[in-house]
Motif scaffolding. Structure first.
Motif, PDB file in Angstrom:
ATOM      1  N   ILE A  29       1.013   6.081  -7.457  1.00 62.85           N
ATOM      2  CA  ILE A  29      -0.140   6.727  -8.086  1.00 62.85           C
ATOM      3  C   ILE A  29       0.191   8.106  -8.655  1.00 62.85           C
ATOM      4  O   ILE A  29      -0.178   8.405  -9.799  1.00 62.85           O
ATOM      5  CB  ILE A  29      -1.327   6.774  -7.104  1.00 62.85           C
ATOM      6  CG1 ILE A  29      -1.895   5.351  -6.933  1.00 62.85           C
ATOM      7  CG2 ILE A  29      -2.414   7.719  -7.601  1.00 62.85           C
ATOM      8  CD1 ILE A  29      -2.966   5.237  -5.885  1.00 62.85           C
TER       9      ILE A  29
ATOM     10  N   PHE B 242      -5.655  -2.155  -8.304  1.00 64.63           N
ATOM     11  CA  PHE B 242      -4.861  -1.317  -9.214  1.00 64.63           C
ATOM     12  C   PHE B 242      -3.514  -1.962  -9.518  1.00 64.63           C
ATOM     13  O   PHE B 242      -3.064  -1.999 -10.673  1.00 64.63           O
ATOM     14  CB  PHE B 242      -4.653   0.059  -8.582  1.00 64.63           C
ATOM     15  CG  PHE B 242      -3.783   0.984  -9.388  1.00 64.63           C
ATOM     16  CD1 PHE B 242      -4.277   1.629 -10.514  1.00 64.63           C
ATOM     17  CD2 PHE B 242      -2.469   1.205  -9.024  1.00 64.63           C
ATOM     18  CE1 PHE B 242      -3.469   2.472 -11.268  1.00 64.63           C
ATOM     19  CE2 PHE B 242      -1.656   2.050  -9.754  1.00 64.63           C
ATOM     20  CZ  PHE B 242      -2.158   2.690 -10.886  1.00 64.63           C
TER      21      PHE B 242
ATOM     22  N   SER C 167     -13.831   3.784 -10.849  1.00 64.60           N
ATOM     23  CA  SER C 167     -13.457   4.904  -9.988  1.00 64.60           C
ATOM     24  C   SER C 167     -14.233   6.172 -10.313  1.00 64.60           C
ATOM     25  O   SER C 167     -14.233   7.117  -9.515  1.00 64.60           O
ATOM     26  CB  SER C 167     -11.953   5.176 -10.113  1.00 64.60           C
ATOM     27  OG  SER C 167     -11.192   4.050  -9.718  1.00 64.60           O
TER      28      SER C 167
ATOM     29  N   GLY D 287     -11.065   4.480  -3.405  1.00 59.04           N
ATOM     30  CA  GLY D 287      -9.651   4.812  -3.445  1.00 59.04           C
ATOM     31  C   GLY D 287      -8.844   4.255  -2.292  1.00 59.04           C
ATOM     32  O   GLY D 287      -7.679   4.615  -2.127  1.00 59.04           O
TER      33      GLY D 287
ATOM     34  N   ASN E   1      -9.062  -0.886  -3.539  1.00 56.81           N
ATOM     35  CA  ASN E   1      -8.856  -0.262  -4.843  1.00 56.81           C
ATOM     36  C   ASN E   1      -7.384  -0.300  -5.233  1.00 56.81           C
ATOM     37  O   ASN E   1      -7.035  -0.610  -6.376  1.00 56.81           O
ATOM     38  CB  ASN E   1      -9.366   1.184  -4.799  1.00 56.81           C
ATOM     39  CG  ASN E   1      -9.233   1.899  -6.131  1.00 56.81           C
ATOM     40  OD1 ASN E   1      -8.152   2.288  -6.524  1.00 56.81           O
ATOM     41  ND2 ASN E   1     -10.360   2.091  -6.805  1.00 56.81           N
ATOM     42  N   LYS E   2      -6.497   0.014  -4.283  1.00 61.19           N
ATOM     43  CA  LYS E   2      -5.062   0.038  -4.578  1.00 61.19           C
ATOM     44  C   LYS E   2      -4.534  -1.359  -4.886  1.00 61.19           C
ATOM     45  O   LYS E   2      -3.658  -1.533  -5.744  1.00 61.19           O
ATOM     46  CB  LYS E   2      -4.292   0.650  -3.404  1.00 61.19           C
ATOM     47  CG  LYS E   2      -4.480   2.165  -3.256  1.00 61.19           C
ATOM     48  CD  LYS E   2      -3.680   2.702  -2.109  1.00 61.19           C
ATOM     49  CE  LYS E   2      -3.720   4.224  -2.060  1.00 61.19           C
ATOM     50  NZ  LYS E   2      -5.053   4.760  -1.816  1.00 61.19           N
ATOM     51  N   THR E   3      -5.064  -2.367  -4.202  1.00 61.04           N
ATOM     52  CA  THR E   3      -4.642  -3.744  -4.480  1.00 61.04           C
ATOM     53  C   THR E   3      -5.053  -4.162  -5.889  1.00 61.04           C
ATOM     54  O   THR E   3      -4.254  -4.752  -6.635  1.00 61.04           O
ATOM     55  CB  THR E   3      -5.252  -4.705  -3.446  1.00 61.04           C
ATOM     56  OG1 THR E   3      -4.857  -4.300  -2.131  1.00 61.04           O
ATOM     57  CG2 THR E   3      -4.799  -6.129  -3.693  1.00 61.04           C
TER      58      THR E   3
ATOM     59  N   ILE F 172       2.260   1.647  -3.541  1.00 61.59           N
ATOM     60  CA  ILE F 172       1.237   2.077  -4.494  1.00 61.59           C
ATOM     61  C   ILE F 172       0.865   3.536  -4.270  1.00 61.59           C
ATOM     62  O   ILE F 172       0.584   4.273  -5.214  1.00 61.59           O
ATOM     63  CB  ILE F 172       0.010   1.162  -4.403  1.00 61.59           C
ATOM     64  CG1 ILE F 172       0.387  -0.243  -4.901  1.00 61.59           C
ATOM     65  CG2 ILE F 172      -1.151   1.697  -5.237  1.00 61.59           C
ATOM     66  CD1 ILE F 172      -0.650  -1.295  -4.625  1.00 61.59           C
ATOM     67  N   SER F 173       0.890   3.986  -3.001  1.00 59.73           N
ATOM     68  CA  SER F 173       0.620   5.403  -2.736  1.00 59.73           C
ATOM     69  C   SER F 173       1.710   6.285  -3.348  1.00 59.73           C
ATOM     70  O   SER F 173       1.444   7.409  -3.785  1.00 59.73           O
ATOM     71  CB  SER F 173       0.514   5.657  -1.229  1.00 59.73           C
ATOM     72  OG  SER F 173       1.777   5.493  -0.595  1.00 59.73           O
TER      73      SER F 173
ATOM     74  N   LEU G  83       0.832  -1.210   0.000  1.00 60.66           N
ATOM     75  CA  LEU G  83       0.000   0.000   0.000  1.00 60.66           C
ATOM     76  C   LEU G  83       0.861   1.253   0.000  1.00 60.66           C
ATOM     77  O   LEU G  83       0.534   2.251  -0.657  1.00 60.66           O
ATOM     78  CB  LEU G  83      -0.931  -0.006   1.211  1.00 60.66           C
ATOM     79  CG  LEU G  83      -2.007  -1.100   1.225  1.00 60.66           C
ATOM     80  CD1 LEU G  83      -2.870  -0.981   2.473  1.00 60.66           C
ATOM     81  CD2 LEU G  83      -2.870  -1.015  -0.025  1.00 60.66           C
TER      82      LEU G  83
END
Length: 363
Positions: A23, A202, A224, A194, A198-200, A19-20, A16
């Protein structure tokens, strides 16, 4: 060593965190590539003489997106081992990019690099005079050596082959399977606005796009967007059918949420979501499922991994994407309007009190 690894292993938090970090890079690269493509820009491979501005934007966007395996591996390794993890993380990302294991290789390699750095910090002992060299020289060198060997000789090849098998499978999906996968992506990408789910998703669909399969990430882009679009449509339903579901504060929220939704930012809708969580989740899950399923079924294929409507010019089937987006948004709006209770006068009268600074005493 085994006990130390099991005690200190973490999977979710590093991913996580990475991914943050990823993005903003995805958004920047996606916008550059999209704007360049809109105006006819092409990626330049031989830099001779002066290149046009649109070619420059397309090239820069492509270069950024091509480095995503490096970004994700570095982010994960840094989240696990802090600064000593940066060098091995960066290196395994480059290895993954070079040998064809792509984004998935970078994702897995980041964990290997981070854990190697932690193990070196824990178990490699040096004389007192050399301790200052540990974080800047010894740990990066040894962990890069170990993680690089693991990627080159153990994991890199199987990951690359596995990626090819997955690519062949996804490209061979029939109509029903495409709709089902799009439905699943749409639900998972839309119901936490979000957040971690969602991040996983993504990360997974970005790995697919790295192999040239663009439909899954297009379904995520759509999912989204259906929340702010659907909530906005529900506002017009309340005008037509005279069932008031929004307070004035929520109406003001929509004025921000809708334009944010145009560029695939869902978080502008959170004030409305948090006021009625379960109804929002049901409505957005329904819209995301239908929209995502139709997007996959109709072959909408964004060439960039983000940017909302700015991604449309990169698609070979933009009308199919827009149709799926409209249908998904309508489903979200209708379901939300039906489930939502009418706003009472008491709810309308609840306002935040202004803070009287004159009442603050200092001393």
């Amino acid at each position: 060593i085994g006990g130390f690894i099991m005690k200190n292993i973490k999977f979710k938090e590093p991913a996580l965190t990475a991914i943050s970090y990823l993005i903003p890079i995805v958004v920047a690269g996606g916008f550059l590539l999209a704007i360049g493509n809109i105006f006819g820009g092409e990626a330049i491979t031989e830099f001779k003489g002066t290149i046009g501005i649109w070619d420059a934007l397309s090239t820069a966007g492509g270069l950024i997106l091509g480095m995503l395996p490096v970004v994700v591996s570095t982010g994960i390794a840094f989240a696990i081992a802090d600064k000593p993890g940066i060098a091995p993380g960066f290196m395994v990302g480059l290895i993954s990019k070079t040998i064809g294991s792509g984004f998935l290789g970078g994702l897995i390699g980041g964990y290997i690099a981070g854990w190697c750095a932690v193990l070196v910090l824990k178990y490699v002992k040096v004389p007192a005079w050399a301790k200052g060299l540990m974080p800047t020289l010894i740990v990066p060198f040894l962990s890069s050596l170990i993680a690089g060997a693991v990627m080159f000789y153990i994991l890199g090849g199987p990951i690359a082959e596995g990626t090819k098998v997955l690519t062949v499978y996804l490209k061979s999906l029939n109509t029903n399977e495409k709709f089902f996968y799009g439905l699943v992506i749409g639900i998972l990408a839309s119901i936490d606005y979000g957040g971690a789910i969602n991040k996983t998703v993504f990360a997974l669909v970005l790995a697919m796009q790295a192999q040239g399969i663009n439909e899954p990430i297009t379904a995520l882009i759509l999912a989204s967007m259906v929340t702010p679009f659907g909530f906005t449509f529900a506002y017009f339903l309340q005008k037509v059918f005279h069932k008031k579901i929004y307070t004035q504060m929520e109406v003001e929220t929509l004025k921000t949420a809708f334009p944010m939704g145009l560029v695939e930012i869902t978080e502008g809708s959170l004030p409305i979501v948090l006021n009625d969580l379960w109804r929002s989740i049901v409505a957005t899950g329904c819209g995301g499922a239908i929209g995502g399923g139709l997007s996959m079924l109709w072959g909408a294929d964004s060439k960039i991994p983000a940017s909302g409507l700015f991604a449309v010019p990169t698609m070979s089937r933009p009308l199919q994407f827009l149709a799926a987006l409209v249908i998904g948004s309508l489903v979200t709006g209708i379901v939300f309007y039906i489930l939502k209770k009418p706003v009472t006068e008491e709810a309308e009268e609840v306002e935040e009190k202004d803070v009287d600074l004159g009442e603050i005493n200092i001393g």
